[in-house]
Enzyme design. Structure first.
Site, short mmCIF file in Angstrom:
data_model
loop_
_atom_site.label_atom_id
_atom_site.label_comp_id
_atom_site.label_asym_id
_atom_site.label_seq_id
_atom_site.Cartn_x
_atom_site.Cartn_y
_atom_site.Cartn_z
CB THR A 48 -0.91 0.02 1.24
OG1 THR A 48 -1.61 -1.21 1.32
CG2 THR A 48 -1.90 1.17 1.17
NE ARG A 142 -4.43 1.86 3.17
CZ ARG A 142 -4.25 2.90 2.36
NH1 ARG A 142 -4.87 2.95 1.21
NH2 ARG A 142 -3.45 3.90 2.71
#
Length: 295
Positions: A48, A142
């Site tokens: 990420t 997320r």
């Protein structure tokens, strides 16, 4: 059964870009050297914080090869490999050259929000396909789905190739439940810088850190002090960075840590859309903290 080698301070490595938006391989090389020289225990690439969704296949290959070549076996390398299409992830694992890669970090499927049984079957398929050990990645903020402790423990017990979980649920209660019930060979790794001190104190094996990109020496020292049971000295380090933890994420990740690294002279403060640089007010606050910390 595979054992976890990803312990201590892991760095969720950023991807630096030049002013015209291309990958800055020279800056990346300097960052890898900086981590090795300042206490990092392993590197986590193409995840990420590396803005991987906005990298091309060719860029991801070049980053992987650069890091492998620069590390030269001195640190373990964990590489992101996940998605919400189980079949596609399995094919990627079967077709990717994993030489120089010591494990893969695989995130919970996002957007399609599977059940706990769906998550179990997804990760079981990944574990069976992967030629290297697998670290689960739970980040509900997320993905929109939480990998519950009982599912994590079930995977740890049933899949010999699943060795750890990067826990970023924000729940210390959830972390404690996993640590209490997990098999001995399986580890929990902090995925939240603000909770790393508490998680390691509770039995986590270390951290995959964002702030470590900029401050590896300090974060590494905190974790190592905790491993030795010197919690008061570690707590002092933790409290020095309390405000910084929040500022790094207030405008999204990795905008905060990229701004910090820019202030330290490592990189250009450039991200790829849809991400944008952190606000001037946030940057000013971080700069003031750096001056106070004398880093």
């Amino acid at each position: 059964m595979a054992q976890n080698i990803f312990k201590g301070l892991g760095i969720a490595l950023i991807t630096p870009f030049t002013q015209d938006g291309e990958v800055d391989y020279k800056a990346l090389t300097r960052l890898v050297d900086y981590q090795i020289q300042n206490g990092a225990d392993f590197l986590c690439i193409l995840a990420t914080t590396g803005e991987t969704p906005c990298l091309s296949t060719d860029e991801k290959h070049k980053i992987k090869e650069l890091v492998i070549d620069r590390v030269r076996g001195r640190l373990p390398i964990l590489m992101g490999c996940g998605g919400n299409n189980t079949r596609a992830v399995v094919e990627e694992l079967r077709n990717t050259d994993m030489r120089g890669i010591d494990g893969v970090l695989s995130v919970c499927p996002y957007y399609n929000k599977p059940s706990q049984e769906g998550l179990y079957q997804h990760f079981r398929a990944i574990a069976e396909a992967s030629p290297v050990p697998v670290v689960l990645y739970n980040v509900p903020g997320r993905t929109g789905i939480n990998l519950k402790p009982e599912t994590t423990v079930r995977l740890a017990k049933d899949c010999a190739n699943i060795i750890a979980i990067k826990e970023a649920s924000g729940s210390l209660e959830q972390v404690d439940e996993i640590i209490k019930n997990k098999p001995e060979r399986f580890d929990v790794i902090s995925g939240d810088d603000a909770l790393t001190f508490s998680m390691v104190a509770s039995g986590a094996a270390g951290s995959i850190s964002v702030i470590g990109n900029a401050l590896p020496k300090e974060v590494s020292r905190m974790i190592r002090l905790e491993f030795k049971g010197e919690y008061e000295a570690a707590r002092i380090i933790h409290h020095r960075f309390t405000e910084l933890y929040s500022l790094l994420f207030v405008d999204g990740n990795p905008a905060g840590v990229k701004a910090l690294l820019h202030e330290m002279g490592f990189i250009e403060n450039v991200l790829r859309l849809p991400l944008v640089p952190t606000r001037i007010t946030t940057l000013q606050k971080m700069t003031e903290i750096l001056k106070t910390l004398k880093i």
